[in-house]
Design an enzyme around this catalytic site. Sequence first.
Site, PDB file in Angstrom:
ATOM      1  N   ASP A  27      80.762 -17.025   7.922  1.00 29.60           N
ATOM      2  CA  ASP A  27      79.820 -17.514   6.915  1.00 29.60           C
ATOM      3  C   ASP A  27      80.315 -17.147   5.520  1.00 29.60           C
ATOM      4  O   ASP A  27      79.713 -17.528   4.519  1.00 29.60           O
ATOM      5  CB  ASP A  27      78.429 -16.891   7.152  1.00 29.60           C
ATOM      6  N   GLU A  55      86.089 -17.457  -1.446  1.00 29.26           N
ATOM      7  CA  GLU A  55      85.009 -18.457  -1.482  1.00 29.26           C
ATOM      8  C   GLU A  55      84.508 -18.786  -2.887  1.00 29.26           C
ATOM      9  O   GLU A  55      83.907 -19.845  -3.091  1.00 29.26           O
ATOM     10  CB  GLU A  55      83.837 -18.006  -0.614  1.00 29.26           C
ATOM     11  N   HIS A  89      78.326 -19.545   3.344  1.00 31.27           N
ATOM     12  CA  HIS A  89      77.524 -18.398   2.883  1.00 31.27           C
ATOM     13  C   HIS A  89      76.035 -18.754   2.860  1.00 31.27           C
ATOM     14  O   HIS A  89      75.361 -18.619   1.845  1.00 31.27           O
ATOM     15  CB  HIS A  89      77.995 -17.943   1.494  1.00 31.27           C
ATOM     16  N   ARG A 111      81.206 -10.114   4.233  1.00 31.32           N
ATOM     17  CA  ARG A 111      81.954 -10.484   3.024  1.00 31.32           C
ATOM     18  C   ARG A 111      83.339 -10.945   3.453  1.00 31.32           C
ATOM     19  O   ARG A 111      83.970 -10.342   4.338  1.00 31.32           O
ATOM     20  CB  ARG A 111      82.094  -9.290   2.061  1.00 31.32           C
TER      21      ARG A 111
HETATM   22  P1  NAD Z   1      73.185  -1.833   5.000  1.00 34.01           P
HETATM   23  O1  NAD Z   1      73.536  -1.087   3.774  1.00 34.01           O
HETATM   24  O2  NAD Z   1      71.795  -1.736   5.543  1.00 34.01           O
HETATM   25  O3  NAD Z   1      74.192  -1.456   6.188  1.00 34.01           O
HETATM   26  C1  NAD Z   1      75.577  -1.372   6.052  1.00 34.01           C
HETATM   27  C2  NAD Z   1      76.088  -0.393   7.092  1.00 34.01           C
HETATM   28  O4  NAD Z   1      77.515  -0.420   7.068  1.00 34.01           O
HETATM   29  C3  NAD Z   1      75.643   1.058   6.842  1.00 34.01           C
HETATM   30  O5  NAD Z   1      75.031   1.595   8.002  1.00 34.01           O
HETATM   31  C4  NAD Z   1      76.968   1.775   6.526  1.00 34.01           C
HETATM   32  O6  NAD Z   1      76.980   3.127   6.970  1.00 34.01           O
HETATM   33  C5  NAD Z   1      77.945   0.906   7.291  1.00 34.01           C
HETATM   34  N1  NAD Z   1      79.322   1.073   6.895  1.00 34.01           N
HETATM   35  C6  NAD Z   1      79.847   1.408   5.690  1.00 34.01           C
HETATM   36  N2  NAD Z   1      81.184   1.495   5.766  1.00 34.01           N
HETATM   37  C7  NAD Z   1      81.519   1.215   7.039  1.00 34.01           C
HETATM   38  C8  NAD Z   1      82.750   1.147   7.747  1.00 34.01           C
HETATM   39  N3  NAD Z   1      83.925   1.389   7.136  1.00 34.01           N
HETATM   40  N4  NAD Z   1      82.731   0.819   9.061  1.00 34.01           N
HETATM   41  C9  NAD Z   1      81.551   0.571   9.678  1.00 34.01           C
HETATM   42  N5  NAD Z   1      80.353   0.634   9.070  1.00 34.01           N
HETATM   43  C10 NAD Z   1      80.338   0.936   7.768  1.00 34.01           C
HETATM   44  O7  NAD Z   1      73.559  -3.350   4.681  1.00 34.01           O
HETATM   45  P2  NAD Z   1      72.960  -4.671   5.374  1.00 34.01           P
HETATM   46  O8  NAD Z   1      71.703  -5.090   4.679  1.00 34.01           O
HETATM   47  O9  NAD Z   1      72.944  -4.486   6.847  1.00 34.01           O
HETATM   48  O10 NAD Z   1      74.076  -5.743   4.953  1.00 34.01           O
HETATM   49  C11 NAD Z   1      75.382  -5.698   5.487  1.00 34.01           C
HETATM   50  C12 NAD Z   1      76.259  -6.650   4.687  1.00 34.01           C
HETATM   51  O11 NAD Z   1      75.848  -7.997   4.943  1.00 34.01           O
HETATM   52  C13 NAD Z   1      76.115  -6.512   3.168  1.00 34.01           C
HETATM   53  O12 NAD Z   1      76.986  -5.522   2.663  1.00 34.01           O
HETATM   54  C14 NAD Z   1      76.471  -7.875   2.653  1.00 34.01           C
HETATM   55  O13 NAD Z   1      77.848  -7.862   2.317  1.00 34.01           O
HETATM   56  C15 NAD Z   1      76.257  -8.794   3.843  1.00 34.01           C
HETATM   57  N6  NAD Z   1      75.220  -9.821   3.612  1.00 34.01           N
HETATM   58  C16 NAD Z   1      75.558 -11.128   3.790  1.00 34.01           C
HETATM   59  C17 NAD Z   1      74.613 -12.133   3.608  1.00 34.01           C
HETATM   60  C18 NAD Z   1      74.920 -13.595   3.830  1.00 34.01           C
HETATM   61  O14 NAD Z   1      74.135 -14.458   3.411  1.00 34.01           O
HETATM   62  N7  NAD Z   1      76.017 -13.937   4.484  1.00 34.01           N
HETATM   63  C19 NAD Z   1      73.301 -11.785   3.204  1.00 34.01           C
HETATM   64  C20 NAD Z   1      73.009 -10.425   3.031  1.00 34.01           C
HETATM   65  C21 NAD Z   1      73.972  -9.437   3.235  1.00 34.01           C
END
Ligand code: NAD
Length: 331
Positions: free
Chosen positions: A260, A265, A298, A236
């Site tokens: 990305d 955005e 994105h 994000r």
């Molecule tokens: P997820 O919930 O499986 O994993 C997120 C991880 O982050 C968890 O293990 C959590 O414990 C950890 N976390 C929370 N706070 C933290 C901190 N302060 N420091 C370090 N780690 C921390 O989520 P995911 O499916 O792996 O997705 C991750 C992120 O990717 C989503 O939150 C979303 O914002 C982003 N995303 C982007 C796109 C894109 O198209 N660019 C698509 C999907 C998801």
Amino acid sequence: MKTVSFYDTKPYDRDYILAATGAEGIRWHFHDFRLTAETAATAAGSDAVCVFVNDKLDRDCLQQLAKAGVRHAALRCAGFNQVDLTAAKEFGIAVTRVPAYSPHAVADHSVALLLTLNRKIHRAHNRVREFNFSLAGLVGFDLHGKTVGIIGTGKIGRCTAQIFRGFGCHVLAYDPFPNPEWAAANQITHTAFDEVLARADILSLHLPLTKDTHHLLNERTLARMKPGAYLLNTSRGKLIDTAALIETLKAGRLGGVALDVYEEEEGIFFEDHSHRGLLEDDELSRLLTFPNVLITSHQAFLTHEALSEIARVTVTNLNASGSWLDGTLLT
Ligand code: NAD
């Protein structure tokens, strides 16, 4: 049959959601604009709204949706930072999302960005198309033996870490909830955030945006990164303080930055602004001037597999009537 107002519609959204709609059917109202407090009135007569990452379901918007009779906001994404969940509960609007569709899609894109930036594929492609076959300025580095820092070892972070292990990289990770079995099985070391910052040649962000993680990378933490390191963000935009990032880039302290997602955005990404010939966002304009910055709009989620799964789960969530009337976030 349910009626659903679908916002920020792109042609691929429509194709995949219609293909996933079952025989019982859903009456879709597709809108190409985003859902905000200003556009919420267009949901009148709908049972639910279907939204994406840059729709803005703040208190004002949710209150108007509730008045219009909307009982369900179906997010066709994983992140839910664009929704005021407390207000949704108060107004009796259930919120569902697609918690996992293809972590591989986002992990692949993170690595693709790094490979493109490091090996200057985008610049080489432009050159050879103009019959310039010179290699000057295209020197990259081997990934083998480099240290990659993964911040957030959830679904996407774990996939990304494993891809980098395949390249022969050492992987350090920080997550407040580490998974020791997975880390041991993949020879990945969980350590403190500051240590990951200090040691990573490549730092990749895979954590959600929350109040605590807003501007996780700021003037202070960017200064702790290893000089010459590469920074990847497919999570994000607001995880990074853009003004501080620009100052860090101007000081020549980072080797490269691939994004990305971008802090501001909304209203820019996913749209074609080329006919206007100008970009009003000064910070994005400045980022685009750095030769060692690579930006995509994105698109990390944009694979056939991910779009199919997003559509399938969104339709399932919308059809799960009765179970979503308590205003909770269903995962
Ligand atoms: P997820 O919930 O499986 O994993 C997120 C991880 O982050 C968890 O293990 C959590 O414990 C950890 N976390 C929370 N706070 C933290 C901190 N302060 N420091 C370090 N780690 C921390 O989520 P995911 O499916 O792996 O997705 C991750 C992120 O990717 C989503 O939150 C979303 O914002 C982003 N995303 C982007 C796109 C894109 O198209 N660019 C698509 C999907 C998801």
